[in-house]
Design a protein around this motif. Structure first.
Motif, PDB file in Angstrom:
ATOM      1  N   HIS A 133       0.866  -1.192   0.179  1.00 24.71           N
ATOM      2  CA  HIS A 133      -0.001  -0.088  -0.105  1.00 24.71           C
ATOM      3  C   HIS A 133       0.742   1.229  -0.162  1.00 24.71           C
ATOM      4  O   HIS A 133       0.454   2.328   0.648  1.00 24.71           O
ATOM      5  CB  HIS A 133      -1.067  -0.007   1.235  1.00 24.71           C
ATOM      6  CG  HIS A 133      -1.760  -1.173   1.338  1.00 24.71           C
ATOM      7  ND1 HIS A 133      -2.694  -1.806   0.274  1.00 24.71           N
ATOM      8  CD2 HIS A 133      -1.785  -2.165   2.282  1.00 24.71           C
ATOM      9  CE1 HIS A 133      -3.125  -2.751   0.902  1.00 24.71           C
ATOM     10  NE2 HIS A 133      -2.525  -3.063   1.899  1.00 24.71           N
ATOM     11  N   LEU A 134       1.886   1.331  -0.793  1.00 23.92           N
ATOM     12  CA  LEU A 134       2.925   2.493  -0.695  1.00 23.92           C
ATOM     13  C   LEU A 134       2.528   3.566  -1.633  1.00 23.92           C
ATOM     14  O   LEU A 134       1.526   3.187  -2.564  1.00 23.92           O
ATOM     15  CB  LEU A 134       4.086   1.861  -1.051  1.00 23.92           C
ATOM     16  CG  LEU A 134       4.792   0.742   0.056  1.00 23.92           C
ATOM     17  CD1 LEU A 134       6.063   0.238  -0.636  1.00 23.92           C
ATOM     18  CD2 LEU A 134       4.933   1.352   1.245  1.00 23.92           C
ATOM     19  N   SER A 135       3.297   4.466  -1.878  1.00 22.87           N
ATOM     20  CA  SER A 135       2.837   5.430  -3.148  1.00 22.87           C
ATOM     21  C   SER A 135       3.826   4.750  -4.182  1.00 22.87           C
ATOM     22  O   SER A 135       4.878   4.641  -4.084  1.00 22.87           O
ATOM     23  CB  SER A 135       3.289   6.944  -2.442  1.00 22.87           C
ATOM     24  OG  SER A 135       4.578   7.213  -2.583  1.00 22.87           O
ATOM     25  N   GLU A 136       3.174   5.270  -5.385  1.00 19.95           N
ATOM     26  CA  GLU A 136       4.262   4.821  -6.899  1.00 19.95           C
ATOM     27  C   GLU A 136       5.412   5.701  -6.719  1.00 19.95           C
ATOM     28  O   GLU A 136       6.374   5.242  -7.089  1.00 19.95           O
ATOM     29  CB  GLU A 136       3.223   5.146  -7.853  1.00 19.95           C
ATOM     30  CG  GLU A 136       2.186   4.179  -8.208  1.00 19.95           C
ATOM     31  CD  GLU A 136       1.421   4.493  -9.472  1.00 19.95           C
ATOM     32  OE1 GLU A 136       2.170   4.460 -10.517  1.00 19.95           O
ATOM     33  OE2 GLU A 136       0.499   4.593  -9.465  1.00 19.95           O
ATOM     34  N   LYS A 137       5.270   7.141  -6.437  1.00 16.17           N
ATOM     35  CA  LYS A 137       6.501   7.867  -6.766  1.00 16.17           C
ATOM     36  C   LYS A 137       7.622   7.540  -5.636  1.00 16.17           C
ATOM     37  O   LYS A 137       8.702   7.582  -6.022  1.00 16.17           O
ATOM     38  CB  LYS A 137       6.001   9.340  -6.373  1.00 16.17           C
ATOM     39  CG  LYS A 137       7.161  10.447  -6.440  1.00 16.17           C
ATOM     40  CD  LYS A 137       6.599  11.987  -6.524  1.00 16.17           C
ATOM     41  CE  LYS A 137       7.672  12.870  -6.880  1.00 16.17           C
ATOM     42  NZ  LYS A 137       7.248  14.216  -6.770  1.00 16.17           N
ATOM     43  N   SER A 138       7.189   7.181  -4.438  1.00 19.03           N
ATOM     44  CA  SER A 138       8.230   6.876  -3.555  1.00 19.03           C
ATOM     45  C   SER A 138       8.987   5.717  -3.655  1.00 19.03           C
ATOM     46  O   SER A 138      10.160   5.667  -3.071  1.00 19.03           O
ATOM     47  CB  SER A 138       7.609   6.699  -2.165  1.00 19.03           C
ATOM     48  OG  SER A 138       6.843   5.611  -2.078  1.00 19.03           O
ATOM     49  N   VAL A 139       8.533   4.763  -4.696  1.00 15.17           N
ATOM     50  CA  VAL A 139       9.334   3.517  -4.849  1.00 15.17           C
ATOM     51  C   VAL A 139       9.976   3.630  -6.299  1.00 15.17           C
ATOM     52  O   VAL A 139      10.815   2.698  -6.724  1.00 15.17           O
ATOM     53  CB  VAL A 139       8.607   2.264  -4.953  1.00 15.17           C
ATOM     54  CG1 VAL A 139       7.944   2.268  -3.314  1.00 15.17           C
ATOM     55  CG2 VAL A 139       7.449   2.343  -5.819  1.00 15.17           C
ATOM     56  N   GLU A 140       9.927   4.872  -6.966  1.00 12.94           N
ATOM     57  CA  GLU A 140      10.333   4.653  -8.208  1.00 12.94           C
ATOM     58  C   GLU A 140      11.866   4.554  -8.452  1.00 12.94           C
ATOM     59  O   GLU A 140      12.234   3.898  -9.547  1.00 12.94           O
ATOM     60  CB  GLU A 140       9.995   6.267  -8.983  1.00 12.94           C
ATOM     61  CG  GLU A 140       8.652   6.188  -9.354  1.00 12.94           C
ATOM     62  CD  GLU A 140       8.386   7.675  -9.835  1.00 12.94           C
ATOM     63  OE1 GLU A 140       9.160   8.597 -10.050  1.00 12.94           O
ATOM     64  OE2 GLU A 140       7.200   7.814 -10.444  1.00 12.94           O
ATOM     65  N   GLY A 141      12.663   5.228  -7.395  1.00 10.68           N
ATOM     66  CA  GLY A 141      14.065   5.010  -7.614  1.00 10.68           C
ATOM     67  C   GLY A 141      14.623   3.894  -7.037  1.00 10.68           C
ATOM     68  O   GLY A 141      15.948   3.524  -7.168  1.00 10.68           O
TER      69      GLY A 141
END
Length: 197
Positions: A119-127
């Motif tokens: 249930h994370l945010s997409e942006k936060s795992v991009e890198g």
């Protein structure tokens, strides 16, 4: 595995919560109003949650929760509890699923643990990339908005596995008939995290 195996291990909290964050229990039946007026909360391993998992993939029989939920505001950071690596990463976009998901791999002496962050945010795992090392206490992601996290009130689903799941997925809820096996494969995260509720 038992709690005493990790008492002397310096574990970083998976999420920082206020001291007065309430324990939330849905075993009497799920009521969204229990969450609407609360930003923070924690609880739920092996909790029977009737009426909470209504999406078709649960087949009206999977309702026993195999992780711990940490409720907080969207954008709130989550951390690696120990040194490790990013084992798997995926975005499970189906309603009622995990949304953006990470699995970190940790080794404690001879013991290997795979930890799911759902249930994370997409942006936060991009890198983040599979195989990338992470350090104890490192921010690895943020909680996702309802629009991206599987359509849930913002929270972290944190679940452990004693075996390599082979992908960025674990059954977050199971049926009564699968519970005994699931408790062996997916132990109570408090074994590592300590008494978080």
């Amino acid at each position: 595995m038992k709690r005493s195996d990790f008492v002397d291990v310096d574990i970083h909290p998976v999420m920082l919560l206020p001291n007065d964050a309430p324990s939330l229990n849905f075993s009497a039946g799920f009521d969204i109003n229990q969450l609407k007026d609360k930003t923070w909360g924690v609880g739920g391993y092996s909790e029977r949650r009737p009426g909470m998992y209504l999406a078709p993939q649960y087949k009206n029989e999977r309702f026993i929760h195999m992780g711990i939920d940490f409720w907080g505001p969207a954008g709130h950071p989550v951390f690696s509890i120990y040194d490790g690596t990013v084992a798997y990463k995926a975005n499970h976009q189906q309603e009622g699923n995990y949304g953006p998901t990470l699995i970190l791999h940790h080794t404690f002496g001879e013991t290997e643990i795979f930890a799911l962050y759902g249930h994370l945010s997409e942006k936060s795992v991009e890198g983040l990339a599979v195989g990338q090392p992470v350090n104890k206490g490192e921010k690895v992601a943020e909680l996702g908005e309802k629009s991206e996290n599987g359509c849930w009130h913002p929270h972290l689903h944190y679940q452990l596995s004693t075996h390599d799941p082979g992908e960025a997925d674990m059954p977050g809820v199971v049926s009564e008939r699968d519970l005994a096996e699931a408790q062996t494969l997916y132990p109570d995260p408090r074994i590592v995290l300590g008494p978080v509720y």
